[in-house]
Design an enzyme around this catalytic site. Structure first.
Site, PDB file in Angstrom:
ATOM      1  N   GLU A  88       0.819  -1.211   0.000  1.00  0.00           N
ATOM      2  CA  GLU A  88       0.000   0.000   0.000  1.00  0.00           C
ATOM      3  C   GLU A  88       0.852   1.260   0.000  1.00  0.00           C
ATOM      4  OE1 GLU A  88      -0.135   1.912   2.840  1.00  0.00           O
ATOM      5  OE2 GLU A  88       0.300   0.582   4.501  1.00  0.00           O
ATOM      6  N   SER A  93      -3.746   2.748   1.414  1.00  0.00           N
ATOM      7  CA  SER A  93      -4.209   2.412   2.757  1.00  0.00           C
ATOM      8  C   SER A  93      -5.564   3.046   3.000  1.00  0.00           C
ATOM      9  CB  SER A  93      -3.198   2.937   3.781  1.00  0.00           C
ATOM     10  OG  SER A  93      -3.817   3.245   4.998  1.00  0.00           O
TER      11      SER A  93
END
Length: 207
Positions: free
Chosen positions: A132, A158
């Site tokens: 991420e 995220s």
């Protein structure tokens, strides 16, 4: 815990299934299909709780995610649109072939307002594994660029990410998606109103 007691993920999945928004024939790890796993779950959430809302009484008219398409993401990509002050940006591409490379540029103050940052080769195959991209967005916000810089990647973001960010660009660079061919300075438009992700380069040049 309240969500779990109200029926949890199975209850939400059953509501989606009952309203035609889930592939019931999808196989689960148990060897049963999704629909078979949800057979005993009621189609409507219990009236005795207020955590899981009925399908016809959503909290908001639309969700916090938008699926954009265009020549840069013919198979789609995901944009987070909650709280955006500016859901539209067109600017020059700043292209990076990994997250560490873009972090170096951000920390060196090389990203300016109006830029569209492209982080590629971070997808499921190209990453590999799709890590991420929280650090670049955090760094941009720390520099006061959260509202004025676009950021797109074939990787993912995220849940804590905020700003004009677009992830899961498909097809990814590693398998020959157009994101692999973007050059520094190319004009890119991200438009969450029109659900568009466009590389503003003549089709002849792309071909």
């Amino acid at each position: 815990v309240d969500f779990h007691r109200a029926g949890g993920v199975p209850q939400v999945l059953k509501i989606l299934l009952a309203n035609g928004l889930l592939h019931g024939d999808c196989m689960t790890i148990t060897g049963k299909t999704m629909a078979e796993m949800l057979t005993d779950v009621p189609a409507e959430p219990a009236a005795s709780q207020d955590v899981i809302r009925p399908f016809d009484k959503p909290m908001y008219a639309q969700g916090h995610l938008a699926i954009l398409k265009g020549n840069l993401a013919p198979e789609g990509c995901v944009a987070k649109i909650t709280g955006l002050t500016n859901p539209v940006i067109t600017g020059p591409a700043r292209v990076f072939d990994s997250e560490p490379l873009v972090m170096d540029a951000i920390m060196a103050k090389k990203i300016k307002a109006g830029d569209v940052v492209v982080i590629r080769y971070e997808g499921p195959k190209g990453g590999p594994g799709m890590q991420e991209m929280l650090a670049p967005t955090s760094a941009l916000i720390g520099q006061g660029l959260g509202d004025s810089v676009g950021l797109l990647t074939d990787g993912r973001f995220s849940g804590g990410t905020w700003g004009m960010v677009v992830g899961h660009v498909a097809p990814e660079a590693y398998i020959g998606g157009l994101i692999a061919l973007v050059k520094n300075g190319d004009s890119i438009s991200i438009d969450a109103k029109k659900l568009l992700l466009q590389l503003n380069v003549p089709a002849k040049e792309i071909a």
